[in-house]
Write an enzyme that holds these catalytic residues in place. Structure first.
Site, PDB file in Angstrom:
ATOM      1  N   TRP A  21       0.435  -0.835   0.108  1.00 23.10           N
ATOM      2  CA  TRP A  21       0.176  -0.413  -0.019  1.00 23.10           C
ATOM      3  C   TRP A  21       1.011   1.233   0.183  1.00 23.10           C
ATOM      4  CZ3 TRP A  21      -4.203   1.661   4.082  1.00 23.10           C
ATOM      5  CH2 TRP A  21      -4.364   3.363   3.504  1.00 23.10           C
ATOM      6  N   ASP A  53       1.002  -8.290  -1.613  1.00 24.70           N
ATOM      7  CA  ASP A  53      -0.597  -7.396  -1.587  1.00 24.70           C
ATOM      8  C   ASP A  53      -0.588  -6.345  -2.099  1.00 24.70           C
ATOM      9  OD1 ASP A  53      -3.604  -8.077  -0.422  1.00 24.70           O
ATOM     10  OD2 ASP A  53      -2.460  -6.078  -0.227  1.00 24.70           O
ATOM     11  N   TYR A  58      -3.987   1.446  -5.056  1.00 21.20           N
ATOM     12  CA  TYR A  58      -3.016   1.737  -4.026  1.00 21.20           C
ATOM     13  C   TYR A  58      -2.262   2.700  -4.790  1.00 21.20           C
ATOM     14  CZ  TYR A  58      -3.959  -2.252  -0.230  1.00 21.20           C
ATOM     15  OH  TYR A  58      -4.671  -2.369   0.422  1.00 21.20           O
ATOM     16  N   LEU A 205       0.787  -4.063  12.535  1.00 19.09           N
ATOM     17  CA  LEU A 205       1.299  -3.253  13.247  1.00 19.09           C
ATOM     18  C   LEU A 205       0.211  -1.622  13.234  1.00 19.09           C
ATOM     19  CD1 LEU A 205       4.515  -3.080  11.847  1.00 19.09           C
ATOM     20  CD2 LEU A 205       4.049  -4.233  13.537  1.00 19.09           C
ATOM     21  N   LYS A 213       7.444   3.972  17.701  1.00 20.40           N
ATOM     22  CA  LYS A 213       8.178   5.778  17.133  1.00 20.40           C
ATOM     23  C   LYS A 213       7.439   6.385  17.357  1.00 20.40           C
ATOM     24  CE  LYS A 213       7.774   4.701  12.771  1.00 20.40           C
ATOM     25  NZ  LYS A 213       8.440   4.411  10.881  1.00 20.40           N
ATOM     26  N   GLY A 277       3.995  -3.878   5.256  1.00 21.42           N
ATOM     27  CA  GLY A 277       4.218  -3.181   4.310  1.00 21.42           C
ATOM     28  C   GLY A 277       5.731  -2.613   4.615  1.00 21.42           C
ATOM     29  N   GLN A 283      13.835  -2.491   5.975  1.00 21.28           N
ATOM     30  CA  GLN A 283      12.547  -2.992   7.173  1.00 21.28           C
ATOM     31  C   GLN A 283      11.867  -4.136   6.717  1.00 21.28           C
ATOM     32  OE1 GLN A 283       9.877   0.420   5.753  1.00 21.28           O
ATOM     33  NE2 GLN A 283      10.589   2.190   7.321  1.00 21.28           N
TER      34      GLN A 283
END
Length: 301
Positions: A21, A53, A58, A205, A213, A277, A283
């Site tokens: 996304w 996905d 998006y 998340l 964060k 994501g 990441q």
């Protein structure tokens, strides 16, 4: 990487999926560097992630284009998931699950994704103005044409899924699910388990809150600050308080909150995969470390 069978299909998917996304950029997220996004996708593939996905809405097609470009070389080795039902006009998004619209959407997605078939085609959100029978009949027709392998739904209730099953087989449901949003546990997870419908959970998340964060003063310039349910003034501060408690608990054993949040979703009964994501290769690499996290009964309590 660990893999699980997705519902009543012959598809086996990684327990962590790549969520595309945010790499779509505007109008929902800040624009990203496409080269970095492609590197992140390739890092995910190299790390064993095989489910990617995306959706037309998006970035208004941009996310699909990036996925198509990055994965063209590996097409036969990956599971591409995209969706239908959210169209746009002059940056305004609207629902449309009517037959003619879906038949148009599938061809546009195939072109952007640089493929002649999609592994899993999902209804993105329910459309109150279109009967489920019309939508599912259209999807069944597309499936019979060979343009999609399997049909799934996203953000559907149990009554909606029951209606879907009258007209076509659905192998998956994609709902939001995380430590702060557990409403699917009451009836949706049991229904999916009973009917062998795989659950691909998004937002493990909590749209970034469970990364730990952010704080109460953080300002969100993307979709979260505009219409995110968890980011409302009467909700967000309380979630930050809970996040801080979780962070303090994990400090004792030198564990990270986002790893706990991802692993917690993965180990829940009925969950096939968690969509996480990622905008950079770093990441991706960090998220996958969640698989090594040990969660005790004490942690769960």
């Amino acid at each position: 990487m660990e893999y699980r069978k997705l519902g009543n299909s012959d598809i086996t998917v990684s327990v962590i999926s790549f969520g595309a996304w945010s790499i779509g950029g505007q109008p929902f997220w800040e624009n990203k560097d496409d080269k970095v996004s492609i590197s992140a996708i390739k890092k995910a593939f190299d790390s064993g992630i095989n489910l990617f996905d995306t959706a037309p809405v998006y970035g208004f097609g941009h996310s699909e284009e990036i996925i198509g470009k990055a994965l063209k070389k590996y097409r036969k080795e990956v599971i591409i998931v995209t969706k239908c039902g959210l169209r746009w006009n002059n940056n305004k998004v609207y629902h449309n699950l009517k037959k003619d619209s879906i038949l148009e959407e599938i061809d546009l997605s195939l072109k952007r994704l640089k493929t002649d078939f999609i592994d899993l085609y999902q209804v993105h959100w329910p459309d109150p103005d279109t009967p489920i029978e019309e939508t599912m009949t259209a999807l069944k027709k597309i499936q019979e044409s060979g343009k999609i392998r399997y049909i799934g739904v996203s953000n559907f209730t149990v009554p909606m899924m029951k209606e879907c099953l009258k007209y076509a087989e659905i192998i998956s449901l994609q709902p939001g699910y995380n430590l702060f949003d557990r409403k699917i546990e009451k009836d949706i997870i049991p229904f999916c388990i009973e009917n062998n419908i795989g659950i691909i959970a998004y937002s493990p998340l909590a749209s970034g809150i469970l990364t730990g964060k952010y704080n109460k003063k953080t300002k969100f310039k993307d979709w979260r600050g505009k219409f995110g349910e968890m980011f409302k003034k009467d909700v967000y501060p309380g979630l930050i308080d809970k996040t801080e408690k979780l962070k303090n608990y994990l400090k004792i054993t030198n564990r990270k909150l986002h790893h706990l949040a991802i692993k917690w979703v993965i180990i829940q009964k009925g969950i096939t995969s968690a969509i996480v994501g990622a905008n950079t290769p770093e990441q991706v690499e960090d998220n996958i470390k969640a698989l090594n996290l040990k969660i005790s009964e004490n942690d769960l309590n």
